[in-house]
Scaffold this motif. Structure first.
Motif, PDB file in Angstrom:
ATOM      1  N   TYR A   1       0.808  -1.225   0.000  1.00 22.15           N
ATOM      2  CA  TYR A   1       0.000   0.000   0.000  1.00 22.15           C
ATOM      3  C   TYR A   1       0.838   1.271   0.000  1.00 22.15           C
ATOM      4  O   TYR A   1       0.308   2.373  -0.001  1.00 22.15           O
ATOM      5  N   MET A   2       2.162   1.117   0.009  1.00 27.77           N
ATOM      6  CA  MET A   2       3.038   2.288  -0.122  1.00 27.77           C
ATOM      7  C   MET A   2       3.462   2.468  -1.578  1.00 27.77           C
ATOM      8  O   MET A   2       4.610   2.761  -1.886  1.00 27.77           O
ATOM      9  N   LYS A   3       2.511   2.291  -2.466  1.00 28.48           N
ATOM     10  CA  LYS A   3       2.718   2.472  -3.902  1.00 28.48           C
ATOM     11  C   LYS A   3       1.437   3.048  -4.483  1.00 28.48           C
ATOM     12  O   LYS A   3       0.352   2.844  -3.920  1.00 28.48           O
ATOM     13  N   PRO A   4       1.509   3.723  -5.612  1.00 31.42           N
ATOM     14  CA  PRO A   4       0.267   4.203  -6.248  1.00 31.42           C
ATOM     15  C   PRO A   4      -0.631   3.033  -6.616  1.00 31.42           C
ATOM     16  O   PRO A   4      -0.166   1.903  -6.845  1.00 31.42           O
ATOM     17  N   GLU A   5      -1.920   3.315  -6.659  1.00 37.20           N
ATOM     18  CA  GLU A   5      -2.857   2.279  -7.081  1.00 37.20           C
ATOM     19  C   GLU A   5      -2.531   1.836  -8.495  1.00 37.20           C
ATOM     20  O   GLU A   5      -2.308   2.671  -9.380  1.00 37.20           O
TER      21      GLU A   5
ATOM     22  N   TRP B   1      -6.311  -3.050 -18.734  1.00 35.52           N
ATOM     23  CA  TRP B   1      -6.550  -2.610 -20.112  1.00 35.52           C
ATOM     24  C   TRP B   1      -5.941  -1.232 -20.406  1.00 35.52           C
ATOM     25  O   TRP B   1      -5.965  -0.782 -21.536  1.00 35.52           O
ATOM     26  N   MET B   2      -5.408  -0.579 -19.371  1.00 36.58           N
ATOM     27  CA  MET B   2      -4.776   0.724 -19.576  1.00 36.58           C
ATOM     28  C   MET B   2      -3.314   0.548 -19.936  1.00 36.58           C
ATOM     29  O   MET B   2      -2.636  -0.335 -19.399  1.00 36.58           O
ATOM     30  N   PRO B   3      -2.795   1.371 -20.862  1.00 32.46           N
ATOM     31  CA  PRO B   3      -1.363   1.274 -21.177  1.00 32.46           C
ATOM     32  C   PRO B   3      -0.535   1.715 -19.978  1.00 32.46           C
ATOM     33  O   PRO B   3      -0.952   2.587 -19.214  1.00 32.46           O
ATOM     34  N   PRO B   4       0.616   1.098 -19.782  1.00 36.55           N
ATOM     35  CA  PRO B   4       1.441   1.463 -18.623  1.00 36.55           C
ATOM     36  C   PRO B   4       1.959   2.897 -18.738  1.00 36.55           C
ATOM     37  O   PRO B   4       2.158   3.416 -19.827  1.00 36.55           O
ATOM     38  N   ALA B   5       2.141   3.528 -17.589  1.00 34.84           N
ATOM     39  CA  ALA B   5       2.680   4.887 -17.575  1.00 34.84           C
ATOM     40  C   ALA B   5       4.134   4.862 -18.020  1.00 34.84           C
ATOM     41  O   ALA B   5       4.853   3.889 -17.765  1.00 34.84           O
ATOM     42  N   PRO B   6       4.579   5.909 -18.726  1.00 33.50           N
ATOM     43  CA  PRO B   6       5.996   5.944 -19.140  1.00 33.50           C
ATOM     44  C   PRO B   6       6.890   5.970 -17.909  1.00 33.50           C
ATOM     45  O   PRO B   6       6.531   6.522 -16.873  1.00 33.50           O
ATOM     46  N   PRO B   7       8.066   5.357 -17.996  1.00 34.10           N
ATOM     47  CA  PRO B   7       8.961   5.326 -16.829  1.00 34.10           C
ATOM     48  C   PRO B   7       9.436   6.730 -16.450  1.00 34.10           C
ATOM     49  O   PRO B   7       9.634   7.587 -17.310  1.00 34.10           O
ATOM     50  N   ALA B   8       9.599   6.959 -15.161  1.00 33.68           N
ATOM     51  CA  ALA B   8      10.090   8.245 -14.680  1.00 33.68           C
ATOM     52  C   ALA B   8      11.563   8.406 -15.031  1.00 33.68           C
ATOM     53  O   ALA B   8      12.298   7.424 -15.144  1.00 33.68           O
ATOM     54  N   GLU B   9      11.962   9.662 -15.241  1.00 38.67           N
ATOM     55  CA  GLU B   9      13.359   9.930 -15.564  1.00 38.67           C
ATOM     56  C   GLU B   9      14.277   9.598 -14.390  1.00 38.67           C
ATOM     57  O   GLU B   9      15.437   9.239 -14.569  1.00 38.67           O
ATOM     58  N   ARG B  10      13.747   9.731 -13.199  1.00 39.60           N
ATOM     59  CA  ARG B  10      14.558   9.485 -12.008  1.00 39.60           C
ATOM     60  C   ARG B  10      13.709   8.756 -10.977  1.00 39.60           C
ATOM     61  O   ARG B  10      12.588   9.196 -10.682  1.00 39.60           O
ATOM     62  N   VAL B  11      14.205   7.663 -10.452  1.00 41.69           N
ATOM     63  CA  VAL B  11      13.471   6.858  -9.479  1.00 41.69           C
ATOM     64  C   VAL B  11      14.194   6.948  -8.135  1.00 41.69           C
ATOM     65  O   VAL B  11      15.422   6.842  -8.060  1.00 41.69           O
ATOM     66  N   PHE B  12      13.410   7.163  -7.078  1.00 42.95           N
ATOM     67  CA  PHE B  12      13.961   7.303  -5.732  1.00 42.95           C
ATOM     68  C   PHE B  12      13.596   6.074  -4.899  1.00 42.95           C
ATOM     69  O   PHE B  12      12.569   5.420  -5.126  1.00 42.95           O
TER      70      PHE B  12
ATOM     71  N   ARG C   1       9.242  10.505  -3.061  1.00 44.87           N
ATOM     72  CA  ARG C   1       9.713  11.472  -4.057  1.00 44.87           C
ATOM     73  C   ARG C   1       9.286  11.053  -5.462  1.00 44.87           C
ATOM     74  O   ARG C   1       9.641  11.711  -6.441  1.00 44.87           O
ATOM     75  N   ASN C   2       8.534   9.974  -5.551  1.00 44.57           N
ATOM     76  CA  ASN C   2       8.173   9.415  -6.854  1.00 44.57           C
ATOM     77  C   ASN C   2       6.779   9.808  -7.321  1.00 44.57           C
ATOM     78  O   ASN C   2       6.338   9.386  -8.387  1.00 44.57           O
ATOM     79  N   ALA C   3       6.042  10.601  -6.522  1.00 39.66           N
ATOM     80  CA  ALA C   3       4.716  11.040  -6.951  1.00 39.66           C
ATOM     81  C   ALA C   3       4.857  12.060  -8.074  1.00 39.66           C
ATOM     82  O   ALA C   3       5.939  12.592  -8.350  1.00 39.66           O
ATOM     83  N   LYS C   4       3.745  12.372  -8.735  1.00 39.10           N
ATOM     84  CA  LYS C   4       3.779  13.244  -9.908  1.00 39.10           C
ATOM     85  C   LYS C   4       3.518  14.694  -9.525  1.00 39.10           C
ATOM     86  O   LYS C   4       2.396  15.097  -9.275  1.00 39.10           O
ATOM     87  N   GLY C   5       4.574  15.467  -9.500  1.00 37.63           N
ATOM     88  CA  GLY C   5       4.498  16.906  -9.319  1.00 37.63           C
ATOM     89  C   GLY C   5       5.524  17.534 -10.245  1.00 37.63           C
ATOM     90  O   GLY C   5       5.953  16.924 -11.225  1.00 37.63           O
TER      91      GLY C   5
END
Length: 901
Positions: free
Chosen positions: A128-132, A137-148, A200-204
């Protein structure tokens, strides 16, 4: 009056510093543009990379060398927009390789809903410490440029869900976690379990500095401020005036979407390493962690919900103030320059996070001027006339922009000693090629009559014409026919700003900034109060609750008769309807009521105090029992019953806006914001002296008709639609050389025929540079009355129309030439001598007797907007403004002559 004499002698200062966009242009282009800006009656610029290909690189320093040397030669000042691109906070890409601890951090959550009773349940907290996860059927989100990899659990809290979807008292389950598994029981009922963690991996705006972290904010100084000082230290405080921050965002969302107010579900919230300590200080105990779910969901206990949300928002906005705004301001002061700019203010978003900074006054605390901006159709000529409903909204009805935006900036300028009464407005941006100097003059007047006295016109772009980036562009490589008219508008702006600079505003009342009340619970916008105060000629300032705190940065004095903030006096305090007020505000209210100082509650009385005990709340409610609640529409009427306002108009007119300013004399500004009707009536004003009417466009004065009354000085006025009227109270001895208002004969002589020629803007400017007359061009064509513009004959043409005619007049007599309407600007010449330029009605020019002979040549030069030329070529002419019909071109309506008596 010293300042009036200075403007009459042409000795006004400079109050304008337009954006000058850089793209890596050639040296000759940079020099041409610096001179074009200087020739526009402007003596400063704000250099902006838009974007420059090598910001803070060798090409940037090469280009800045040219600009600074040219500025030094022309005796101009240079401001520097403080990042490689808009908005401020990217720090020229410094965050990309910064240590993890300097990047954005967010407070986020996931929930699990269950019914009880249930025992011995187990939950893998890591899951539960990850986004839902997205549906399959949804395409995967593009990988983040930087992962923490430093996510950190904050709390696991189980909240009973009560009637109305409100949360009950949270139960802390965090200590029941072992080996990342939570074992727990649930009692009877419906429960929502919050897993709250830091990431630090949320979308802002993850490529931006963390505005709540001092070391992170320092990255901007190190990446931009310090390199400029290293290269140009000798210019700091002389040629270089300072740095400009443009809409720095807290950045807990991507881009410019609406983050929503605190309490919005699913909102990711900004965090930093200092946040927990500051949150505890604001809340008053470690229990802030127990009530974290109240940051996203409504609670049954409204008091605790208010305390939690306000404590959080206080923490964020005070850290933003200290870490970003104050740090930048201190650095600039230490290096001999100033720090200015503005945040995103739109539609009360200035008290939200996301693309703004959470609190209008705290977000700009470190800056040396107050700041606002007006772009893309926010303030319009018909702003007051387009209200479709009784209750104002934002963009569609111009409620916020028309009534509140300018007053926010002017208020901050007046009450904060650091600002020295200076308020800057970034103006005209992205209004498109359909916006000309007629509208730009109104926008300037709109803000000046609300107390704004510095302007950043948006923009001079040196990119190849036509640059699609947020027009209008005032020079456009000489292609803009309104370039000279824009220069006249800048001269006019400097004159008015010179008059209203250096003294103090004289408002009637203060209106409490509603940021804290909005965070705490139900609260009305201040738009409604601002609207009805403005329409009643009741001047006001917006003041934050911080003025009432101990050790306030705002100098405050209260003697029961007047509330003084930075020596500006207020005769009453207005509070828009709200559920809660801040405790220091409540303390002032109780003291004020005891001293019979007017405190006016609009539409609703506050029911409680944020973070107060039940005893304090009850005492406050008891004290307010006998207080009257005033309908916001009646605010002006109520104030007139309890104090003498600065201005009273007869007949009353809700389109007449007023502003009282005091330097060595009293100055009153009146703007008729009605676009249709002349205001004819009287205004009763306060002060000492004889009223003189100053005409800032023509830069002349004349005596005003008036009489002394028991209620003040009653001045007789006629103010044309969209005209700014300036009244100065002068010493009687200085009135002897002031002219009387001229009178005109009733007989009219209509001009029914002209010879008309066309000249494109670049050719026109070349002729002006060589001091050649326009009659060197080809022979014109005949046009006869009624004049309806030239757009039918030349629908795709933008440039100059030159109208010429011969007139037989009585030699030595003065005449008045009147043109019913013009699109867009007009300059009149009599026998080759210019009689001046006008941008708005009334298009009236005096033909002085000493220049009038029996046979006279009258030449009328009309400059159009660029809209028709660019529209015909398929360019976007509206930019961020609403679409508008194309304007006519040239003279529209009658042209007449009247003899002066």
């Amino acid at each position: 009056m010293k300042q009036l004499q200075e403007v009459l002698l042409g000795k006004e200062g400079n109050y304008i510093f337009p954006f000058f966009w850089q793209h890596g242009e050639e040296e000759n282009v940079l020099r041409e543009y610096m001179n074009a800006i200087h020739q526009s009656n402007i003596r400063a610029i704000c250099v902006e990379s838009r974007p420059h290909p090598d910001f803070c690189g060798e090409q940037w320093w090469h280009d800045m060398d040219i600009i600074l040397k040219e500025a030094e030669k022309l005796k101009m000042k240079v401001w520097i927009l403080d990042d490689s691109h808009f908005p401020t906070g990217f720090a020229n890409g410094a965050i990309k390789n910064a240590p993890d601890e300097l990047t954005h951090q967010y407070l986020v959550y996931r929930t699990l809903e269950m019914c009880g009773p249930a025992k011995h349940l187990e939950l893998d907290v890591k899951v539960y410490m990850k986004p839902e996860p997205l549906p399959p059927w949804m395409p995967p989100a593009p990988p983040a440029e930087r992962v923490f990899h430093d996510d950190e659990l904050m709390k696991v809290l189980a909240c009973p869900v009560l009637e109305g979807e409100c949360l009950g008292e949270p139960v802390d389950l965090t200590n029941q976690i072992a080996d990342e598994m939570l074992e727990f029981d649930l009692e009877d009922g419906y429960w929502r379990i919050f897993v709250i963690y830091l990431t630090r991996n949320a979308k802002g705006r993850n490529d931006y500095i963390n505005f709540m972290d001092k070391e992170s904010c320092r990255l901007l100084i190190d990446a931009v401020y310090e390199p400029h000082y290293a290269h140009y230290g000798e210019y700091f405080g002389t040629v270089i005036a300072g740095f400009f921050s443009d809409e720095p965002p807290v950045g807990n969302i991507e881009g410019y979407g609406l983050a929503g107010p605190i309490g919005s579900p699913k909102q990711i919230l900004p965090w930093s390493k200092e946040a927990a300590t500051c949150f505890r200080e604001e809340f008053g105990s470690d229990d802030w962690g127990k009530y974290l779910p109240y940051l996203w969901a409504n609670a049954a206990d409204r008091k605790l919900q208010a305390k939690e949300r306000v404590s959080y928002m206080n923490m964020v906005t005070k850290l933003v103030s200290e870490c970003f705004s104050e740090q930048n301001g201190i650095w600039c002061k230490e290096h001999g320059v100033e720090y200015i700019g503005h945040m995103l203010e739109d539609c009360d978003m200035n008290s939200d996070l996301g693309a703004s900074m959470g609190h209008f006054f705290r977000g700009l605390s470190g800056q040396h001027m107050a700041g606002i901006d007006n772009i893309g159709g926010q303030v319009t000529i018909n702003g007051q006339d387009c209200m479709r409903h009784q209750e104002p909204a934002c963009q569609d009805e111009a409620g916020f922009y028309q009534y509140l935006l300018g007053k926010l900036g002017a208020s901050h300028a007046s009450i904060d000693p650091k600002k020295q009464g200076r308020c800057m407005c970034e103006n005209f941006g992205a209004y498109g090629w359909q916006s000309g100097t007629k509208e730009q003059k109104y926008m300037t007047d709109h803000f000046m009559v609300r107390g704004v006295n510095r302007f950043v016109p948006h923009a001079f772009s040196a990119a190849p014409f036509p640059d699609p980036d947020c027009p209008p562009h005032f020079y456009a490589h000489g292609e803009n026919p309104l370039y000279r008219a824009f220069g006249e508008l800048m001269a006019y702006t400097n004159r008015v700003c010179h008059l209203i600079d250096g003294g103090k505003a004289c408002p009637d009342v203060a209106l409490l900034y509603n940021g804290e009340s909005k965070w705490a619970g139900d609260a009305s916008s201040n738009i409604r109060a601002a609207r009805y105060l403005t329409q009643s000629q009741i001047d006001f300032h917006v003041i934050p609750s911080d003025v009432f705190t101990e050790n306030s940065a705002y100098p405050v004095a209260f003697d029961g008769q007047a509330l003084k903030i930075n020596d500006v006096s207020y005769g009453g305090l207005l509070i828009s309807g709200c559920e809660f007020v801040e405790e220091h505000v409540a303390g002032f209210i109780i003291d004020a009521l005891a001293k019979e100082f007017p405190v006016i509650f609009l539409d609703q009385k506050p029911g409680g105090i944020i973070a107060a005990s039940d005893e304090e709340k009850e005492k406050f409610a008891t004290r307010l029992e006998d207080c009257e609640v005033v309908d916001g529409k009646e605010a002006g009427k109520k104030i007139r019953q309890i104090l003498t306002p600065q201005v009273t108009s007869e007949p009353a007119c809700n389109r007449l806006v007023s502003y009282h300013y005091h330097t060595d004399s009293d100055i009153y500004l009146f703007l008729n914001e009605g676009a249709k009707n002349v205001y004819r009536g009287t205004v009763t004003i306060q002060g000492k002296g004889c009223p003189v009417r100053y005409y800032p466009w023509e830069n002349r004065i004349e005596k005003a008709a008036y009489e002394e009354t028991a209620n003040g000085i009653k001045v007789m006025l006629a103010i044309n639609p969209l005209e700014l009227c300036v009244i100065v109270l002068e010493d009687e001895m200085e009135m002897q050389n002031v002219a009387d208002k001229p009178e005109f004969a009733r007989e009219e002589q209509e001009i029914t025929e002209f010879s008309v020629r066309r000249i494109d803007a670049k050719t026109y400017l070349e002729l002006k540079k060589k001091d050649l007359q326009m009659d060197v061009a080809e022979q014109g064509e005949k046009v006869t009355a009624p004049f309806s513009g030239m757009q039918k004959k030349y629908p795709d043409y933008s440039g100059y129309y030159i109208y010429e005619t011969e007139a037989v007049l009585e030699a030595g007599k003065s005449y008045q030439l009147s043109i019913e309407d013009v699109s867009e600007s007009v300059e009149v010449f009599l026998n080759g001598q210019s009689l001046g330029m006008k941008l708005q009605r009334p298009f009236v020019f005096i033909l002085p007797g000493q220049q009038v002979s029996e046979e006279n040549q009258i030449r009328i030069e009309v400059a159009t907007m660029l809209e028709r030329k660019l529209y015909s070529q398929g360019y976007d002419v509206k930019s961020m403004s609403p679409y508008r019909p194309l304007s006519p071109t040239g003279i529209v309506g009658k042209v007449t002559l009247q003899k002066v008596k």
